[in-house]
Design an enzyme around this catalytic site. Structure first.
Site, PDB file in Angstrom:
ATOM      1  N   LYS A   1       0.883  -1.071   0.162  1.00 43.61           N
ATOM      2  CA  LYS A   1      -0.083   0.166   0.164  1.00 43.61           C
ATOM      3  C   LYS A   1       0.926   1.324  -0.013  1.00 43.61           C
ATOM      4  CE  LYS A   1      -4.129  -1.557   2.671  1.00 43.61           C
ATOM      5  NZ  LYS A   1      -4.747  -1.449   3.912  1.00 43.61           N
TER       6      LYS A   1
ATOM      7  N   ASP B   1      -8.519   0.788   4.349  1.00 45.43           N
ATOM      8  CA  ASP B   1      -8.877  -0.511   4.486  1.00 45.43           C
ATOM      9  C   ASP B   1      -9.518  -1.183   3.147  1.00 45.43           C
ATOM     10  OD1 ASP B   1      -9.136  -2.538   6.712  1.00 45.43           O
ATOM     11  OD2 ASP B   1     -11.084  -2.854   5.804  1.00 45.43           O
TER      12      ASP B   1
ATOM     13  N   HIS C   1      -8.939   0.774  -7.326  1.00 52.08           N
ATOM     14  CA  HIS C   1      -9.625   1.071  -6.457  1.00 52.08           C
ATOM     15  C   HIS C   1      -8.791   2.255  -5.539  1.00 52.08           C
ATOM     16  CE1 HIS C   1      -6.776  -1.981  -5.360  1.00 52.08           C
ATOM     17  NE2 HIS C   1      -7.157  -1.958  -4.171  1.00 52.08           N
TER      18      HIS C   1
HETATM   19  O1  LIG Z   1      -3.642  -7.556  -4.915  1.00 45.71           O
HETATM   20  C1  LIG Z   1      -4.060  -6.414  -4.154  1.00 45.71           C
HETATM   21  N1  LIG Z   1      -3.762  -5.285  -4.725  1.00 45.71           N
HETATM   22  C2  LIG Z   1      -4.241  -4.347  -3.973  1.00 45.71           C
HETATM   23  O2  LIG Z   1      -4.377  -3.233  -4.166  1.00 45.71           O
HETATM   24  C3  LIG Z   1      -4.920  -4.502  -2.952  1.00 45.71           C
HETATM   25  N2  LIG Z   1      -5.537  -3.781  -1.781  1.00 45.71           N
HETATM   26  C4  LIG Z   1      -6.110  -4.446  -0.872  1.00 45.71           C
HETATM   27  N3  LIG Z   1      -5.711  -5.933  -1.161  1.00 45.71           N
HETATM   28  C5  LIG Z   1      -5.793  -6.836  -0.349  1.00 45.71           C
HETATM   29  O3  LIG Z   1      -6.779  -6.759   0.895  1.00 45.71           O
HETATM   30  C6  LIG Z   1      -5.851  -6.612   2.022  1.00 45.71           C
HETATM   31  C7  LIG Z   1      -6.015  -5.392   2.654  1.00 45.71           C
HETATM   32  O4  LIG Z   1      -6.342  -5.452   4.190  1.00 45.71           O
HETATM   33  P1  LIG Z   1      -6.174  -4.477   5.052  1.00 45.71           P
HETATM   34  O5  LIG Z   1      -6.903  -3.304   4.589  1.00 45.71           O
HETATM   35  O6  LIG Z   1      -6.500  -4.579   6.506  1.00 45.71           O
HETATM   36  O7  LIG Z   1      -4.694  -4.030   4.984  1.00 45.71           O
HETATM   37  P2  LIG Z   1      -3.510  -4.663   5.596  1.00 45.71           P
HETATM   38  O8  LIG Z   1      -3.844  -5.511   6.809  1.00 45.71           O
HETATM   39  O9  LIG Z   1      -2.664  -5.532   4.439  1.00 45.71           O
HETATM   40  O10 LIG Z   1      -2.458  -3.367   5.779  1.00 45.71           O
HETATM   41  P3  LIG Z   1      -3.147  -2.299   7.077  1.00 45.71           P
HETATM   42  O11 LIG Z   1      -3.207  -1.191   5.998  1.00 45.71           O
HETATM   43  O12 LIG Z   1      -4.266  -2.754   7.857  1.00 45.71           O
HETATM   44  O13 LIG Z   1      -1.822  -2.180   8.009  1.00 45.71           O
HETATM   45  C8  LIG Z   1      -4.282  -6.714   1.584  1.00 45.71           C
HETATM   46  O14 LIG Z   1      -3.542  -7.252   2.609  1.00 45.71           O
HETATM   47  C9  LIG Z   1      -4.656  -7.488   0.301  1.00 45.71           C
HETATM   48  O15 LIG Z   1      -4.484  -8.848   0.768  1.00 45.71           O
HETATM   49  C10 LIG Z   1      -5.230  -5.757  -2.218  1.00 45.71           C
HETATM   50  N4  LIG Z   1      -4.656  -6.681  -3.018  1.00 45.71           N
HETATM   51 MG   LIG Z   2      -5.099  -4.688   8.015  1.00 49.55          MG
END
Ligand SMILES: O=c1[nH]c(=O)c2ncn([C@@H]3O[C@H](COP(=O)(O)OP(=O)(O)OP(=O)(O)O)[C@@H](O)[C@H]3O)c2[nH]1
Ligand SMILES: [Mg+2]
Length: 190
Positions: A13, A70, A178
């Site tokens: 991210k 998120d 997104h």
């Molecule tokens: O291929 C992907 N391209 C993207 O652009 C994308 N954006 C989100 N995701 C998936 O959704 C989870 C978010 O979960 P999430 O919002 O809780 O974030 P996270 O736990 O990874 O980090 P944090 O921001 O919470 O610290 C991530 O880990 C990924 O598995 C993505 N996968």
């Molecule tokens: Mg997370």
């Protein structure tokens, strides 16, 4: 340089955010820099709840404006799974295991339609928290393609570009993703 603080520990991210905020002259600062030991439990059942939770928790701790993201993948044939549980679908932040689980659950399935969802919340001391939502339509492939990005990017096919998200540069991804869509809405409000 103006700093923008993001309540995330996800390096994928961070790259996406830097691709968008960097050219605008902002320095991206994250929990990895300012609160590496802090863990925010994502107890919400919607992207909105979790984004607000992360933004408000870090904003209260730092007493400054904080942005949180998120996000996740919603697959139609799996009734919207993995959704808010995308990061922990098959194992905590194990991208490869998550991909394999998604492919396994879609084996033999012809409806591959899916979308990425990203909710970005902005919290600031003594101000009302708000959020924006961005989505990106695509299809789940049957095998991985590309090495850029993170998460499910190698199996998320974008028909309009004839590429998976993982075959795009961070800059290209930001124009259609997104996250890019949510940040575009955010820019109108900041
Ligand atoms: O291929 C992907 N391209 C993207 O652009 C994308 N954006 C989100 N995701 C998936 O959704 C989870 C978010 O979960 P999430 O919002 O809780 O974030 P996270 O736990 O990874 O980090 P944090 O921001 O919470 O610290 C991530 O880990 C990924 O598995 C993505 N996968
Ligand atoms: Mg997370």
């Amino acid at each position: 340089m103006t700093q923008v603080v993001i309540a995330t520990k996800n390096r994928g991210k961070v790259k996406d955010f830097e691709a968008i905020f960097g050219p605008l002259g902002y320095e991206v600062v994250t929990m990895l820099d300012v609160a590496p030991d802090m863990d925010i439990e994502e107890t919400g059942t919607t992207f909105e709840e979790n984004a607000v939770l992360k933004a408000e928790t870090l904003s209260a701790a730092l007493q400054t404006m904080v942005i949180a993201d998120d996000s996740g993948l919603a697959i139609d044939a799996l009734h919207g799974e993995p959704g808010v549980y995308s990061a922990r679908y098959a194992g905590d932040h194990d991208d490869e295991a998550n991909i394999q689980k998604a492919l396994r659950n879609l084996q033999g399935e012809t409806n591959r339609q899916a979308r990425f969802v990203c909710v970005i919340a902005v919290a600031e001391p003594n101000k009302e928290t708000y959020y924006v939502r961005g989505e990106c339509e695509g299809e789940i492939t049957t095998e991985k393609r590309g090495t850029n990005g993170f998460g499910y990017d190698p199996i998320f096919y974008v028909p309009t570009l004839n590429k998976t998200m993982a075959e795009l540069t961070p800059e290209q991804k930001s124009t259609i993703s997104h996250r890019g869509a949510a940040i575009a809405k955010l820019k109108e409000k900041l």
